[in-house]
Motif scaffolding. Structure first.
Motif, PDB file in Angstrom:
ATOM      1  N   ILE A  30      -3.383   3.425  -9.686  1.00  0.00           N
ATOM      2  CA  ILE A  30      -4.618   3.569  -8.908  1.00  0.00           C
ATOM      3  C   ILE A  30      -5.380   2.243  -8.865  1.00  0.00           C
ATOM      4  O   ILE A  30      -5.918   1.861  -7.823  1.00  0.00           O
ATOM      5  N   ALA A  31      -5.404   1.535  -9.979  1.00  0.00           N
ATOM      6  CA  ALA A  31      -6.095   0.232 -10.005  1.00  0.00           C
ATOM      7  C   ALA A  31      -5.450  -0.735  -9.010  1.00  0.00           C
ATOM      8  O   ALA A  31      -6.157  -1.438  -8.274  1.00  0.00           O
TER       9      ALA A  31
ATOM     10  N   PHE B 288      -5.620  -2.310  -1.994  1.00  0.00           N
ATOM     11  CA  PHE B 288      -5.087  -2.155  -0.652  1.00  0.00           C
ATOM     12  C   PHE B 288      -5.666  -0.967   0.106  1.00  0.00           C
ATOM     13  O   PHE B 288      -5.692  -0.967   1.327  1.00  0.00           O
ATOM     14  N   ASP B 289      -6.102   0.052  -0.633  1.00  0.00           N
ATOM     15  CA  ASP B 289      -6.648   1.261   0.011  1.00  0.00           C
ATOM     16  C   ASP B 289      -7.645   1.916  -0.938  1.00  0.00           C
ATOM     17  O   ASP B 289      -7.307   2.867  -1.651  1.00  0.00           O
ATOM     18  N   PRO B 290      -8.890   1.419  -0.954  1.00  0.00           N
ATOM     19  CA  PRO B 290      -9.893   1.959  -1.874  1.00  0.00           C
ATOM     20  C   PRO B 290     -10.157   3.454  -1.677  1.00  0.00           C
ATOM     21  O   PRO B 290     -10.390   4.168  -2.644  1.00  0.00           O
TER      22      PRO B 290
ATOM     23  N   ARG C  75       0.839  -1.205   0.000  1.00  0.00           N
ATOM     24  CA  ARG C  75       0.000   0.000   0.000  1.00  0.00           C
ATOM     25  C   ARG C  75       0.874   1.255   0.000  1.00  0.00           C
ATOM     26  O   ARG C  75       0.649   2.180  -0.777  1.00  0.00           O
ATOM     27  N   THR C  76       1.892   1.275   0.843  1.00  0.00           N
ATOM     28  CA  THR C  76       2.760   2.447   0.962  1.00  0.00           C
ATOM     29  C   THR C  76       3.559   2.686  -0.318  1.00  0.00           C
ATOM     30  O   THR C  76       3.697   3.824  -0.772  1.00  0.00           O
TER      31      THR C  76
ATOM     32  N   ARG D  42      -8.122   9.145  -8.009  1.00  0.00           N
ATOM     33  CA  ARG D  42      -8.941   9.220  -9.227  1.00  0.00           C
ATOM     34  C   ARG D  42      -9.555  10.609  -9.381  1.00  0.00           C
ATOM     35  O   ARG D  42      -9.575  11.176 -10.472  1.00  0.00           O
ATOM     36  N   ALA D  43     -10.052  11.166  -8.279  1.00  0.00           N
ATOM     37  CA  ALA D  43     -10.650  12.506  -8.313  1.00  0.00           C
ATOM     38  C   ALA D  43      -9.602  13.550  -8.684  1.00  0.00           C
ATOM     39  O   ALA D  43      -9.873  14.471  -9.468  1.00  0.00           O
TER      40      ALA D  43
END
Length: 148
Positions: free
Chosen positions: A96-97, A102-104, A62-63, A111-112
């Motif tokens: 991002i995908a 791991f972190d939605p 994730r990091t 994405r924003a």
């Protein structure tokens, strides 16, 4: 450095040393967590490789992906501001995908941010604008040479 950070660093180092010993000297060593944080795009070919890395924990993946997303977002922003006619080779969508596993929440925020950047400088579908820009620069240079 806190005591917990020192313990975590020693644990990471021991894990990396154990892996290097297990694979032997004839095999290339795995990238360290620190190397992956500093230059994720240089260490991994794709964000999916980070997500599938066998030795990184869920939190480490994730990091690393957050670090990569930040780098790609900056790249996209600079490219869109400097030369919006060009299509930057950003891997932000793939990062991002992978991050969304791991972190939605963080993936949604990135994405924003990407949508916002792309809305400020919509990309052109063809290279026509770039060709016009290059042609204008060439003409401008030729005219300045003639008038000197």
């Amino acid at each position: 450095m806190t005591q917990q950070t020192m313990i975590d660093s020693r644990t990471d180092l021991r894990r990396e040393q154990a892996f290097a010993a297990a694979i032997g000297p004839s095999c290339p060593t795995t990238p360290s967590y620190t190397e992956a944080l500093v230059d994720p795009g240089g260490v991994f070919r794709t964000p999916a490789e980070v997500a599938e890395h066998p030795w990184f924990s869920h939190e480490e993946k994730r990091t690393v992906l957050l670090s990569w997303a930040r780098d790609e977002l900056v790249l996209e922003q600079v490219a869109n501001r400097s030369l919006p006619e060009l299509k930057p080779r950003s891997r932000i969508d793939a990062v991002i995908a992978a991050l969304s596993r791991f972190d939605p929440g963080a993936a949604s925020e990135y994405r924003a941010a990407v949508r916002s950047i792309r809305a400020q400088h919509p990309r052109r579908s063809s290279g026509g604008a770039l060709k016009k820009l290059v042609k204008a620069k060439i003409i401008q240079r030729e005219v300045s040479c003639i008038t000197l």
